[in-house]
Design a protein around this motif. Structure first.
Motif, PDB file in Angstrom:
ATOM      1  N   PHE A  77       0.830  -1.201   0.000  1.00 42.79           N
ATOM      2  CA  PHE A  77       0.000   0.000   0.000  1.00 42.79           C
ATOM      3  C   PHE A  77       0.867   1.253   0.000  1.00 42.79           C
ATOM      4  N   VAL A  78       1.893   1.255   0.840  1.00 41.17           N
ATOM      5  CA  VAL A  78       2.786   2.408   0.927  1.00 41.17           C
ATOM      6  C   VAL A  78       3.525   2.608  -0.393  1.00 41.17           C
ATOM      7  N   GLU A  79       4.050   1.524  -0.965  1.00 43.48           N
ATOM      8  CA  GLU A  79       4.798   1.637  -2.213  1.00 43.48           C
ATOM      9  C   GLU A  79       3.904   2.105  -3.357  1.00 43.48           C
ATOM     10  N   ARG A  80       2.663   1.645  -3.398  1.00 45.07           N
ATOM     11  CA  ARG A  80       1.741   2.106  -4.427  1.00 45.07           C
ATOM     12  C   ARG A  80       1.398   3.578  -4.225  1.00 45.07           C
ATOM     13  N   SER A  81       1.186   3.981  -2.981  1.00 47.30           N
ATOM     14  CA  SER A  81       0.855   5.377  -2.688  1.00 47.30           C
ATOM     15  C   SER A  81       2.002   6.310  -3.061  1.00 47.30           C
ATOM     16  N   ILE A  82       3.233   5.896  -2.728  1.00 45.88           N
ATOM     17  CA  ILE A  82       4.408   6.704  -3.077  1.00 45.88           C
ATOM     18  C   ILE A  82       4.526   6.824  -4.594  1.00 45.88           C
ATOM     19  N   THR A  83       4.370   5.721  -5.288  1.00 44.01           N
ATOM     20  CA  THR A  83       4.459   5.733  -6.750  1.00 44.01           C
ATOM     21  C   THR A  83       3.400   6.645  -7.347  1.00 44.01           C
ATOM     22  N   ASP A  84       2.186   6.586  -6.811  1.00 42.52           N
ATOM     23  CA  ASP A  84       1.114   7.450  -7.318  1.00 42.52           C
ATOM     24  C   ASP A  84       1.414   8.924  -7.064  1.00 42.52           C
ATOM     25  N   GLU A  85       2.062   9.222  -5.933  1.00 41.39           N
ATOM     26  CA  GLU A  85       2.425  10.614  -5.671  1.00 41.39           C
ATOM     27  C   GLU A  85       3.458  11.097  -6.676  1.00 41.39           C
ATOM     28  N   ILE A  86       4.403  10.231  -7.019  1.00 44.56           N
ATOM     29  CA  ILE A  86       5.404  10.578  -8.026  1.00 44.56           C
ATOM     30  C   ILE A  86       4.734  10.828  -9.372  1.00 44.56           C
ATOM     31  N   MET A  87       3.792   9.954  -9.742  1.00 43.17           N
ATOM     32  CA  MET A  87       3.102  10.113 -11.019  1.00 43.17           C
ATOM     33  C   MET A  87       2.233  11.368 -11.021  1.00 43.17           C
ATOM     34  N   TYR A  88       1.660  11.689  -9.881  1.00 45.61           N
ATOM     35  CA  TYR A  88       0.859  12.917  -9.766  1.00 45.61           C
ATOM     36  C   TYR A  88       1.739  14.136 -10.022  1.00 45.61           C
ATOM     37  N   ALA A  89       2.953  14.119  -9.441  1.00 45.13           N
ATOM     38  CA  ALA A  89       3.879  15.225  -9.646  1.00 45.13           C
ATOM     39  C   ALA A  89       4.265  15.347 -11.118  1.00 45.13           C
ATOM     40  N   LEU A  90       4.485  14.215 -11.776  1.00 47.01           N
ATOM     41  CA  LEU A  90       4.824  14.229 -13.201  1.00 47.01           C
ATOM     42  C   LEU A  90       3.656  14.742 -14.036  1.00 47.01           C
ATOM     43  N   MET A  91       2.442  14.357 -13.661  1.00 46.59           N
ATOM     44  CA  MET A  91       1.264  14.812 -14.388  1.00 46.59           C
ATOM     45  C   MET A  91       1.107  16.323 -14.285  1.00 46.59           C
ATOM     46  N   GLU A  92       1.283  16.862 -13.070  1.00 44.99           N
ATOM     47  CA  GLU A  92       1.147  18.301 -12.878  1.00 44.99           C
ATOM     48  C   GLU A  92       2.259  19.073 -13.586  1.00 44.99           C
ATOM     49  N   LEU A  93       3.465  18.522 -13.555  1.00 43.69           N
ATOM     50  CA  LEU A  93       4.619  19.204 -14.137  1.00 43.69           C
ATOM     51  C   LEU A  93       4.569  19.199 -15.669  1.00 43.69           C
ATOM     52  N   SER A  94       4.050  18.139 -16.240  1.00 47.08           N
ATOM     53  CA  SER A  94       4.055  17.980 -17.694  1.00 47.08           C
ATOM     54  C   SER A  94       2.769  18.430 -18.370  1.00 47.08           C
ATOM     55  N   GLY A  95       1.641  18.360 -17.643  1.00 43.20           N
ATOM     56  CA  GLY A  95       0.353  18.646 -18.257  1.00 43.20           C
ATOM     57  C   GLY A  95      -0.168  17.488 -19.095  1.00 43.20           C
ATOM     58  N   GLN A  96       0.487  16.319 -19.002  1.00 46.92           N
ATOM     59  CA  GLN A  96       0.036  15.161 -19.759  1.00 46.92           C
ATOM     60  C   GLN A  96      -1.281  14.614 -19.207  1.00 46.92           C
ATOM     61  N   GLU A  97      -2.037  13.995 -20.077  1.00 49.12           N
ATOM     62  CA  GLU A  97      -3.243  13.289 -19.676  1.00 49.12           C
ATOM     63  C   GLU A  97      -2.827  11.961 -19.044  1.00 49.12           C
ATOM     64  N   TYR A  98      -3.429  11.610 -17.918  1.00 44.10           N
ATOM     65  CA  TYR A  98      -3.064  10.392 -17.204  1.00 44.10           C
ATOM     66  C   TYR A  98      -4.006   9.246 -17.536  1.00 44.10           C
ATOM     67  N   VAL A  99      -3.429   8.055 -17.705  1.00 44.99           N
ATOM     68  CA  VAL A  99      -4.191   6.843 -17.954  1.00 44.99           C
ATOM     69  C   VAL A  99      -3.815   5.817 -16.889  1.00 44.99           C
ATOM     70  N   ASP A 100      -4.792   5.327 -16.143  1.00 46.96           N
ATOM     71  CA  ASP A 100      -4.535   4.420 -15.020  1.00 46.96           C
ATOM     72  C   ASP A 100      -4.366   2.972 -15.477  1.00 46.96           C
ATOM     73  N   VAL A 101      -3.440   2.785 -16.410  1.00 49.63           N
ATOM     74  CA  VAL A 101      -3.115   1.474 -16.969  1.00 49.63           C
ATOM     75  C   VAL A 101      -1.608   1.461 -17.188  1.00 49.63           C
ATOM     76  N   TYR A 102      -0.951   0.317 -17.010  1.00 51.00           N
ATOM     77  CA  TYR A 102       0.480   0.236 -17.278  1.00 51.00           C
ATOM     78  C   TYR A 102       0.741   0.440 -18.771  1.00 51.00           C
ATOM     79  N   ALA A 103       1.827   1.132 -19.086  1.00 48.56           N
ATOM     80  CA  ALA A 103       2.148   1.433 -20.478  1.00 48.56           C
ATOM     81  C   ALA A 103       2.350   0.166 -21.303  1.00 48.56           C
ATOM     82  N   ALA A 104       2.976  -0.854 -20.705  1.00 50.44           N
ATOM     83  CA  ALA A 104       3.195  -2.108 -21.433  1.00 50.44           C
ATOM     84  C   ALA A 104       1.863  -2.741 -21.829  1.00 50.44           C
ATOM     85  N   LYS A 105       0.881  -2.696 -20.909  1.00 48.15           N
ATOM     86  CA  LYS A 105      -0.444  -3.237 -21.212  1.00 48.15           C
ATOM     87  C   LYS A 105      -1.137  -2.392 -22.270  1.00 48.15           C
ATOM     88  N   ALA A 106      -0.943  -1.085 -22.187  1.00 50.47           N
ATOM     89  CA  ALA A 106      -1.532  -0.188 -23.180  1.00 50.47           C
ATOM     90  C   ALA A 106      -1.011  -0.508 -24.577  1.00 50.47           C
TER      91      ALA A 106
END
Length: 253
Positions: free
Chosen positions: A191-220
């Motif tokens: 749970f902690v590792e997932r939460s930390i990872t999501d916080e990192i992705m949130y920071a990247l989303m805000e910094l880049s302005g990219q649209e976020y997709v809640d799916v792994y890129a490899a699966k996409a």
């Protein structure tokens, strides 16, 4: 020595000349000690441009195949990727993944800067995809800050499938470091590792302005390939999916 030769004499000046780049936030990179530079991943070019503008050496994990190909071409590839600061990882299985994590932790404890792409692979369409939790485990085990980094425009330099790079103006943004020391000792907690990872992705989303997709890129990539073959639909967009995924501010007990 080889790294400095590539960065300041051979490759660096050419990249600066042909691809003028606006860089902001360099002051957020620690002047010494281990730290993770966690970046979005739009193109192979990302691993060349970002280290070029960081004064300290940045080390990236790279596919083992870049270092093991036989013949003259293989030796040249190994020389080149070693020269730009990359080290080989075996991505074939669980034990290999753990070996890559162990290597990353060792490098950070030695005080190095480590470049990581939390998405695990390039974005297939320019959107930001779900991060893998390895970055969180490494940050917790090595007890280092995570600096979010976004690359803007590199997908137009070498689009997926292209062999020649196209001159374009680029931008690199370094965000404020993320400190996860309040979770010391909780490495391995999913749970902690997932939460930390999501916080990192949130920071990247805000910094880049990219649209976020809640799916792994490899699966996409698998789904998009299947769609092209007329088998399954493409990955739906899920903008704002990380708005509810930020870490609580209370210190873990």
């Amino acid at each position: 020595m080889l790294y400095r030769l590539m960065k300041y004499v051979l490759l660096g000046p050419l990249l600066r000349l042909l691809w003028p780049t606006k860089v902001t936030g360099l002051e957020h990179i620690p002047r010494m000690g281990g730290a993770i530079l966690a970046s979005n991943h739009l193109a192979v070019a990302d691993s060349f441009f970002m280290p070029l503008y960081v004064k300290r050496r940045v080390t990236f994990p790279a596919k083992q195949e870049y270092f093991t190909e036989k013949g003259l071409k293989g030796r040249l590839k190994k020389w080149f990727f070693t020269g730009v600061g990359q080290f080989p990882i075996d991505r074939s299985g669980g034990s290999a993944a753990q070996a890559a994590i162990d290597t990353a932790i060792r490098l950070l404890r030695e005080g190095r800067l480590l470049g990581i792409y939390p998405e695990g692979t390039r974005s297939p369409d320019g959107r930001l995809y779900k991060g893998k939790t390895g970055v969180a485990r490494i940050a917790l085990e090595a007890r280092v800050p995570v600096v979010p980094v976004v690359m803007i425009g590199t997908e137009r330099v070498n689009p997926i499938g292209s062999k020649l790079w196209r001159p374009r103006k680029l931008e690199i943004r370094f965000g404020e470091p993320l400190d996860f020391s309040r979770y010391d000792g909780l490495s391995g907690d999913r749970f902690v590792e997932r939460s930390i990872t999501d916080e990192i992705m949130y920071a990247l989303m805000e910094l880049s302005g990219q649209e976020y997709v809640d799916v792994y890129a490899a699966k996409a990539k698998e789904l998009l390939a299947a769609e092209e073959a007329g088998v399954r639909p493409a990955v739906p967009a899920q903008p704002g999916a990380l708005d509810r995924a930020r870490l609580p501010e209370t210190k873990a007990g």
